[in-house]
Structure formats: structure tokens, C-alpha cells
Design a protein around this motif. Structure first.
Motif, PDB file in Angstrom:
ATOM      1  N   GLY A   8       0.824  -1.186   0.000  1.00 17.79           N
ATOM      2  CA  GLY A   8       0.000   0.000   0.000  1.00 17.79           C
ATOM      3  C   GLY A   8       0.865   1.245   0.000  1.00 17.79           C
ATOM      4  O   GLY A   8       2.095   1.175  -0.013  1.00 17.79           O
ATOM      5  N   GLN A   9       0.221   2.414   0.035  1.00 12.97           N
ATOM      6  CA  GLN A   9       0.937   3.684  -0.004  1.00 12.97           C
ATOM      7  C   GLN A   9       1.364   4.176   1.369  1.00 12.97           C
ATOM      8  O   GLN A   9       2.176   5.088   1.473  1.00 12.97           O
ATOM      9  CB  GLN A   9       0.078   4.751  -0.690  1.00 12.97           C
ATOM     10  CG  GLN A   9      -0.182   4.471  -2.159  1.00 12.97           C
ATOM     11  CD  GLN A   9       1.089   4.385  -2.963  1.00 12.97           C
ATOM     12  OE1 GLN A   9       1.912   5.308  -2.939  1.00 12.97           O
ATOM     13  NE2 GLN A   9       1.267   3.280  -3.678  1.00 12.97           N
ATOM     14  N   GLY A  10       0.827   3.587   2.423  1.00 10.73           N
ATOM     15  CA  GLY A  10       1.220   3.928   3.775  1.00 10.73           C
ATOM     16  C   GLY A  10       0.271   4.896   4.454  1.00 10.73           C
ATOM     17  O   GLY A  10      -0.411   5.679   3.806  1.00 10.73           O
ATOM     18  N   THR A  11       0.240   4.834   5.780  1.00 16.92           N
ATOM     19  CA  THR A  11      -0.533   5.762   6.594  1.00 16.92           C
ATOM     20  C   THR A  11       0.319   6.201   7.782  1.00 16.92           C
ATOM     21  O   THR A  11       0.990   5.388   8.411  1.00 16.92           O
ATOM     22  CB  THR A  11      -1.865   5.130   7.054  1.00 16.92           C
ATOM     23  OG1 THR A  11      -2.656   6.102   7.740  1.00 16.92           O
ATOM     24  CG2 THR A  11      -1.640   3.924   7.955  1.00 16.92           C
ATOM     25  N   GLN A  12       0.312   7.494   8.068  1.00 18.72           N
ATOM     26  CA  GLN A  12       1.174   8.062   9.104  1.00 18.72           C
ATOM     27  C   GLN A  12       0.595   7.847  10.490  1.00 18.72           C
ATOM     28  O   GLN A  12      -0.578   8.137  10.740  1.00 18.72           O
ATOM     29  CB  GLN A  12       1.362   9.565   8.862  1.00 18.72           C
ATOM     30  CG  GLN A  12       2.187  10.276   9.935  1.00 18.72           C
ATOM     31  CD  GLN A  12       3.648   9.928   9.863  1.00 18.72           C
ATOM     32  OE1 GLN A  12       4.254   9.984   8.795  1.00 18.72           O
ATOM     33  NE2 GLN A  12       4.227   9.560  11.006  1.00 18.72           N
ATOM     34  N   VAL A  13       1.430   7.351  11.394  1.00 22.45           N
ATOM     35  CA  VAL A  13       1.093   7.247  12.809  1.00 22.45           C
ATOM     36  C   VAL A  13       2.094   8.084  13.585  1.00 22.45           C
ATOM     37  O   VAL A  13       3.307   7.867  13.481  1.00 22.45           O
ATOM     38  CB  VAL A  13       1.131   5.789  13.310  1.00 22.45           C
ATOM     39  CG1 VAL A  13       0.959   5.733  14.826  1.00 22.45           C
ATOM     40  CG2 VAL A  13       0.051   4.971  12.616  1.00 22.45           C
ATOM     41  N   THR A  14       1.607   9.045  14.355  1.00 28.53           N
ATOM     42  CA  THR A  14       2.465   9.904  15.158  1.00 28.53           C
ATOM     43  C   THR A  14       2.053   9.800  16.616  1.00 28.53           C
ATOM     44  O   THR A  14       0.894  10.051  16.955  1.00 28.53           O
ATOM     45  CB  THR A  14       2.377  11.365  14.695  1.00 28.53           C
ATOM     46  OG1 THR A  14       2.729  11.456  13.312  1.00 28.53           O
ATOM     47  CG2 THR A  14       3.323  12.242  15.512  1.00 28.53           C
ATOM     48  N   VAL A  15       2.998   9.434  17.473  1.00 25.35           N
ATOM     49  CA  VAL A  15       2.749   9.288  18.902  1.00 25.35           C
ATOM     50  C   VAL A  15       3.524  10.377  19.638  1.00 25.35           C
ATOM     51  O   VAL A  15       4.750  10.447  19.533  1.00 25.35           O
ATOM     52  CB  VAL A  15       3.167   7.903  19.418  1.00 25.35           C
ATOM     53  CG1 VAL A  15       2.811   7.757  20.889  1.00 25.35           C
ATOM     54  CG2 VAL A  15       2.507   6.808  18.586  1.00 25.35           C
TER      55      VAL A  15
END
Length: 114
Positions: free
Chosen positions: A105-112
Motif C-alpha cells: 500500500g501507499q502507507g498511513t502516518q502514525v504519530t505518537v
């Protein structure tokens, strides 16, 4: 053609939770496994979790006991439930499909944040 689309990423406080989804479309003739990988800034893409057609799973040591990979009944969607998130989990998360070929896939951003 086979396509994978991730969703569910976002911003979350340390200790919080997120669930990522990956929807798969197109002809899948011989599914072997589906999984999740991630890439943090300045680092190589790394393995996170994998689920085999049989239902067996595998996890990276860094996410064991915190993340859970699963799929829907039709095996057209794979999920990643992420609990007790840490700042070091911040990355772009990519869905992976292993069949006769390999797809991303193209990716999804996860920011913690912490």
C-alpha cells in the motif's frame, strides 16, 4: 490490478490506541500472508506483524503484547490494533500482501506524542 489502501493513522498521545485498516481489491489467486511494516524517519522499513492464510501470526519483538493483527471473514481486509503506543512507534505504516507476487500500500502516518 491488485491494490492495497491503508487507513486509520493519525496523532495519538503516548499510552493511547489506534487501529489501522488495509482494504485489498483485485484478483488474489493464491494468498499466502498479509502483514504490516513501518518506516520511521531516517530508518529502513521494518517488519511489524504478519498473519498467514491459516490464521497464524508473527510479531516483531518491539510490538509483542501491544499490537494485534487480524483479518475479516472474507480475508479482504487486514487490521492492526495498536495499544500502549510509544513515541518510538511513530512511523509510516505500510500494508503488505504476499501471494504469487508481493504488493504494498501507499502507507498511513502514525504519530505518537509524549
Amino acid at each position: 490490478q491488485v491494490q492495497l489502501v491503508e487507513s486509520g493513522g493519525g496523532l495519538v498521545q503516548a499510552g493511547g490506541s489506534l487501529t489501522l485498516s488495509c482494504a485489498v481489491s483485485g484478483p488474489i489467486l493464491n494468498l499466502h500472508a498479509m502483514g504490516w511494516y513501518r518506516q520511521a524517519p531516517g530508518k529502513q522499513r521494518e517488519f511489524v506483524a504478519l498473519i498467514f492464510r491459516s490464521g497464524g501470526t508473527s510479531y516483531a519483538d518491539s510490538v509483542k503484547d501491544r499490537f494485534t493483527i487480524s483479518r475479516d471473514n472474507g480475508q479482504n481486509t487486514v487490521y492492526l490494533q495498536m495499544n500502549s503506543l510509544k513515541a518510538e512507534d511513530t512511523a509510516v505504516y505500510y500494508c503488505n500482501l504476499e501471494t504469487t507476487g508481493t504488493y504494498w500500500g501507499q502507507g498511513t502516518q502514525v504519530t505518537v506524542s509524549s
